[in-house]
Design an enzyme around this catalytic site. Sequence first.
Site, PDB file in Angstrom:
ATOM      1  N   ARG A 156       0.826  -1.211   0.000  1.00  0.00           N
ATOM      2  CA  ARG A 156       0.000   0.000   0.000  1.00  0.00           C
ATOM      3  C   ARG A 156       0.863   1.264   0.000  1.00  0.00           C
ATOM      4  NH1 ARG A 156      -3.528   2.416   4.914  1.00  0.00           N
ATOM      5  NH2 ARG A 156      -1.715   1.639   6.033  1.00  0.00           N
ATOM      6  N   ILE A 157       1.902   1.293   0.820  1.00  0.00           N
ATOM      7  CA  ILE A 157       2.753   2.479   0.907  1.00  0.00           C
ATOM      8  C   ILE A 157       3.786   2.484  -0.209  1.00  0.00           C
ATOM      9  CG2 ILE A 157       4.476   3.652   2.326  1.00  0.00           C
ATOM     10  CD1 ILE A 157       2.866   2.723   4.778  1.00  0.00           C
ATOM     11  N   ARG A 238      10.362   0.001   9.511  1.00  0.00           N
ATOM     12  CA  ARG A 238      10.696  -0.499  10.841  1.00  0.00           C
ATOM     13  C   ARG A 238      12.206  -0.559  10.966  1.00  0.00           C
ATOM     14  NH1 ARG A 238       6.255   0.679  11.536  1.00  0.00           N
ATOM     15  NH2 ARG A 238       4.513  -0.501  12.423  1.00  0.00           N
ATOM     16  N   ASP A 262      13.581   7.366   9.862  1.00  0.00           N
ATOM     17  CA  ASP A 262      12.504   7.863  10.728  1.00  0.00           C
ATOM     18  C   ASP A 262      12.197   6.893  11.861  1.00  0.00           C
ATOM     19  OD1 ASP A 262      10.407   9.772  11.363  1.00  0.00           O
ATOM     20  OD2 ASP A 262       8.975   8.295  10.609  1.00  0.00           O
ATOM     21  N   GLU A 267      12.950   3.954  21.003  1.00  0.00           N
ATOM     22  CA  GLU A 267      12.251   5.224  20.824  1.00  0.00           C
ATOM     23  C   GLU A 267      11.538   5.615  22.114  1.00  0.00           C
ATOM     24  OE1 GLU A 267       9.685   5.063  17.420  1.00  0.00           O
ATOM     25  OE2 GLU A 267      11.290   4.491  16.052  1.00  0.00           O
ATOM     26  N   HIS A 286      10.438   9.608  14.237  1.00  0.00           N
ATOM     27  CA  HIS A 286       9.282   8.772  13.888  1.00  0.00           C
ATOM     28  C   HIS A 286       8.049   9.631  13.613  1.00  0.00           C
ATOM     29  CE1 HIS A 286       7.780   4.379  14.282  1.00  0.00           C
ATOM     30  NE2 HIS A 286       7.190   5.013  13.282  1.00  0.00           N
ATOM     31  N   GLY A 288       6.484   9.560  10.657  1.00  0.00           N
ATOM     32  CA  GLY A 288       5.778   9.017   9.504  1.00  0.00           C
ATOM     33  C   GLY A 288       4.266   9.092   9.588  1.00  0.00           C
TER      34      GLY A 288
END
Length: 319
Positions: A156-157, A238, A262, A267, A286, A288
């Site tokens: 999809r991305i 990821r 990203d 995190e 991060h 996104g």
Amino acid sequence: MRLRCAVLDDYQGVATTLADWSSLAPQVEVVGFPEHVAGEAELVAALADFDIVVTLRERVSFPASVLAALPRLKLLIASGMRNSVIDYAAAREHGVTVCGTESAGTPPVELTWALLLGLARGIVPESANLAAGGPWQTTVGADLHGARLGLLGLGRIGGRVAAVGLAFGMDVVAWSGNLTDERAAEVGATRLATKEELLATSDFVSVHLALGERSRGLIGAAELALMKPTAYLVNTSRSAIVDQAALLAALREGRIAGAGVDVFDTEPLPAADPARSTPRLLATPHLGYVTEANYRTYYGQAVEDIRAYLAGAPVRRLT
């Protein structure tokens, strides 16, 4: 007694302003956590008095040990409809209902291109020089038109990233373990037989794979060594797909031209993490998924999830 709802990792303090929580007010008290809670013991202590938890993406893990230590917890809401850090079996065992929300695929596509363009045209160093009264024009940009864009993953991305690459006049190629010629042709890309060929021939490589056993550590030192010294790597997917130590070493030694990242193994990124000072690295915290529309969806549907749960008919359940 009113139920208590914790909204985790509300870094910008906007969770309660980008959705209407007022319909829950008679039954639910909402408490935002603007700081990340790190450590299992700290998390259990912080959430001990909460019946509902809204967690942002996969910032916080909910393994069996945490769920067992939170007997008051009855509803856990994750942003997105997939979350790899929640133990669903343990949730069922402890009577915790897990629900999700929708999540748009367009924000990570846009950030991918922000990073790629930033790298190609030296946006950050040139802007910093300008603001500091430094030298005029210190970089020579890399051309996108006619360059090869290699996509690891064309779902999809990745498919949307491919469309933008084609609009820039790039030669778009793709690889994944289950990619077909038909899917590649559908988005105007060319399927390559191996990831090694993609890495060796691409000017820009962008990662768009789901994290799993087959993709974990997919790009290590050997794979990075295949890339051109003029090539760039972008990872908005990821962190565990790319060996972080190997990537930072390749950047420090100038074996690739740069990387846009990203996502990180830990995190928020610790203050002393070497990624904060590695040359040729364009890094973002991060971002996104972090857009106004996405947040309105996350928190608006979190309110819907809570209302449905209180009515005895949970929606968007994750199992």
